[in-house]
Write an enzyme that holds these catalytic residues in place. Sequence first.
Site, PDB file in Angstrom:
ATOM      1  N   THR A  82     -18.946  -6.046 -32.412  1.00 19.44           N
ATOM      2  CA  THR A  82     -17.658  -5.317 -32.579  1.00 19.44           C
ATOM      3  C   THR A  82     -16.376  -6.339 -32.633  1.00 19.44           C
ATOM      4  O   THR A  82     -15.560  -5.882 -33.323  1.00 19.44           O
ATOM      5  CB  THR A  82     -17.334  -4.205 -31.488  1.00 19.44           C
ATOM      6  OG1 THR A  82     -18.360  -3.282 -31.417  1.00 19.44           O
ATOM      7  CG2 THR A  82     -16.267  -3.645 -31.520  1.00 19.44           C
TER       8      THR A  82
ATOM      9  N   HIS B 246       0.791  -1.249  -0.029  1.00 16.08           N
ATOM     10  CA  HIS B 246       0.096   0.045   0.103  1.00 16.08           C
ATOM     11  C   HIS B 246       0.970   1.194   0.028  1.00 16.08           C
ATOM     12  O   HIS B 246       2.008   1.203   0.550  1.00 16.08           O
ATOM     13  CB  HIS B 246      -0.759   0.021   1.245  1.00 16.08           C
ATOM     14  CG  HIS B 246      -1.783  -1.045   1.423  1.00 16.08           C
ATOM     15  ND1 HIS B 246      -2.839  -1.247   2.162  1.00 16.08           N
ATOM     16  CD2 HIS B 246      -2.228  -2.008   0.320  1.00 16.08           C
ATOM     17  CE1 HIS B 246      -3.887  -2.212   1.904  1.00 16.08           C
ATOM     18  NE2 HIS B 246      -3.176  -2.771   0.728  1.00 16.08           N
TER      19      HIS B 246
ATOM     20  N   GLU C 207       0.896   3.884   2.011  1.00 12.93           N
ATOM     21  CA  GLU C 207       1.666   4.289   3.279  1.00 12.93           C
ATOM     22  C   GLU C 207       2.987   3.472   3.347  1.00 12.93           C
ATOM     23  O   GLU C 207       3.823   4.203   3.810  1.00 12.93           O
ATOM     24  CB  GLU C 207       0.943   4.008   4.352  1.00 12.93           C
ATOM     25  CG  GLU C 207      -0.620   5.039   4.144  1.00 12.93           C
ATOM     26  CD  GLU C 207      -1.652   4.220   3.535  1.00 12.93           C
ATOM     27  OE1 GLU C 207      -3.067   4.243   3.858  1.00 12.93           O
ATOM     28  OE2 GLU C 207      -1.507   3.481   2.563  1.00 12.93           O
TER      29      GLU C 207
ATOM     30  N   ALA D 273     -21.846   3.954 -44.735  1.00 13.73           N
ATOM     31  CA  ALA D 273     -22.771   2.989 -45.087  1.00 13.73           C
ATOM     32  C   ALA D 273     -22.229   1.682 -45.672  1.00 13.73           C
ATOM     33  O   ALA D 273     -22.656   0.405 -45.349  1.00 13.73           O
ATOM     34  CB  ALA D 273     -23.584   3.291 -46.263  1.00 13.73           C
TER      35      ALA D 273
ATOM     36  N   ARG E 112      -1.411   1.305 -26.837  1.00 14.73           N
ATOM     37  CA  ARG E 112      -0.230   1.269 -27.862  1.00 14.73           C
ATOM     38  C   ARG E 112      -0.082   2.678 -28.079  1.00 14.73           C
ATOM     39  O   ARG E 112      -0.936   3.833 -27.779  1.00 14.73           O
ATOM     40  CB  ARG E 112      -0.762   0.673 -29.016  1.00 14.73           C
ATOM     41  CG  ARG E 112      -1.203  -0.779 -29.255  1.00 14.73           C
ATOM     42  CD  ARG E 112      -1.495  -1.301 -30.661  1.00 14.73           C
ATOM     43  NE  ARG E 112      -2.593  -0.313 -31.388  1.00 14.73           N
ATOM     44  CZ  ARG E 112      -3.809  -0.991 -31.116  1.00 14.73           C
ATOM     45  NH1 ARG E 112      -4.191  -1.741 -30.348  1.00 14.73           N
ATOM     46  NH2 ARG E 112      -4.655  -0.094 -31.778  1.00 14.73           N
TER      47      ARG E 112
ATOM     48  N   ALA F 299     -19.531   4.647 -38.568  1.00 11.97           N
ATOM     49  CA  ALA F 299     -19.258   4.267 -39.695  1.00 11.97           C
ATOM     50  C   ALA F 299     -19.867   4.796 -41.028  1.00 11.97           C
ATOM     51  O   ALA F 299     -21.157   5.034 -40.620  1.00 11.97           O
ATOM     52  CB  ALA F 299     -19.143   2.585 -39.789  1.00 11.97           C
TER      53      ALA F 299
ATOM     54  N   TRP G  42     -10.021   6.414 -40.007  1.00 13.05           N
ATOM     55  CA  TRP G  42     -10.415   6.526 -38.712  1.00 13.05           C
ATOM     56  C   TRP G  42     -11.328   7.872 -38.870  1.00 13.05           C
ATOM     57  O   TRP G  42     -11.194   8.737 -39.486  1.00 13.05           O
ATOM     58  CB  TRP G  42      -9.072   7.022 -37.992  1.00 13.05           C
ATOM     59  CG  TRP G  42      -8.371   5.958 -37.768  1.00 13.05           C
ATOM     60  CD1 TRP G  42      -7.120   5.674 -38.421  1.00 13.05           C
ATOM     61  CD2 TRP G  42      -8.160   4.651 -36.870  1.00 13.05           C
ATOM     62  NE1 TRP G  42      -6.203   4.550 -38.065  1.00 13.05           N
ATOM     63  CE2 TRP G  42      -7.076   4.011 -37.225  1.00 13.05           C
ATOM     64  CE3 TRP G  42      -9.159   4.553 -35.899  1.00 13.05           C
ATOM     65  CZ2 TRP G  42      -6.794   3.083 -36.248  1.00 13.05           C
ATOM     66  CZ3 TRP G  42      -8.815   3.724 -34.811  1.00 13.05           C
ATOM     67  CH2 TRP G  42      -7.697   2.731 -35.331  1.00 13.05           C
TER      68      TRP G  42
ATOM     69  N   ASP H  84     -14.550  -5.496 -36.149  1.00 11.37           N
ATOM     70  CA  ASP H  84     -13.383  -5.073 -36.062  1.00 11.37           C
ATOM     71  C   ASP H  84     -12.043  -5.620 -35.944  1.00 11.37           C
ATOM     72  O   ASP H  84     -10.768  -5.111 -35.862  1.00 11.37           O
ATOM     73  CB  ASP H  84     -13.407  -3.937 -35.014  1.00 11.37           C
ATOM     74  CG  ASP H  84     -14.405  -2.603 -35.384  1.00 11.37           C
ATOM     75  OD1 ASP H  84     -14.894  -2.788 -36.353  1.00 11.37           O
ATOM     76  OD2 ASP H  84     -14.792  -2.164 -34.391  1.00 11.37           O
TER      77      ASP H  84
END
Length: 373
Positions: A200, A54, A56, A168, A211, A166, A174, A204
Amino acid sequence: MSLTDADAGWMRAALGLARRGLGRVWPNPAVGCLIVAGDRVVGRGRTADGGRPHAETVALARAGTAARGATAYVTLEPCAHTAKTPPCADALIAAGIARVVSTIEDPDPRVAGSGFAALRAAGIDVVAGCLAAEAEELNAGFLSRVRTGKPRLTLKLAASLDGRIATASGESRWITGPRARAEVHLMRARSDAVLVGGGTARTDDPRLDVRGLGMTGADPVRVVVSGGLDLPRGGTLGTTAREIPLWLCHHSEAEAESRAAWSGTGADLLEIPFQDDGRLDLSALLRILGERGLTRVLCEGGGRLSAALLEAGLVDEVVLYTAGIVLGADGTPAIGPLRAEALADAPRLRLVETARIGDDTRSRWVATGTFAT
């Protein structure tokens, strides 16, 4: 003894130390400690990665004998119970600390004022309440887990001016610029876990790590909600499951073969119950994450999961990055369908911060009492 301007300055520095532990110390709180003799810091420390030692203990070890008669600035009430380490209150007493300045009481029932009481019983001058609001904000995740059993949930969105994530055709990288993306990686580093939906993960193929910041050991746990475990095991998440923790949240009807196969990749499997309407019980999911020690969860989508969390009143804050681009009604919306037939039924949030981040803007919104739980 009352608080002084100097006390606030030292505590602000201690809070800065504590902040370095966010995302690294769960299930413990992120705590900072300064040992000050006169106008000189003789020891400093934060809760170490993994939660121990911890703050302390670290600060007192660095101060040595200079701690005797000094003031300790601690960003949360020192613990007074023996767990895997001795009580910090006892360590402060044994070191000869004369005064302790702190922020708020630790709501953990094993502490809950007993740390302050032990210090006072030993004759130490204890002053609490210094920068209490800042301390509450810093450890909002830990406090939420102790008080409600659930981690603090932040929903991060990165969208066009018209709320699309995104085109269509599905192109999404990005929408926002490099500075906004760097901030998101810092948000990941300060979170215990990153949460996404199965859609997702499939679309993706994300890594969901930290990073570009030069930080080591900062990757959060990756949590994916996929009821039927219908995810490609050869994707990035599956092939890195032994490298970075991967927790898969599924329902009871997920096939045994899929469970075994995912367990074989090194992923942890968490079974989530159904609600009466047949959907996964996301409140139960958060309670399970809290039971496993998580205090700060960053949700990065997708639209269906984001909508379900908002609808269930489980989102504590929304951080929205808005780019100066318009994608039109045929683009993919940032938030999926909500069952809000009237404005009074819609989730409502309060704006607390806006900033320009490169060519984008960042706004932060917190849940109001009308739908948050």
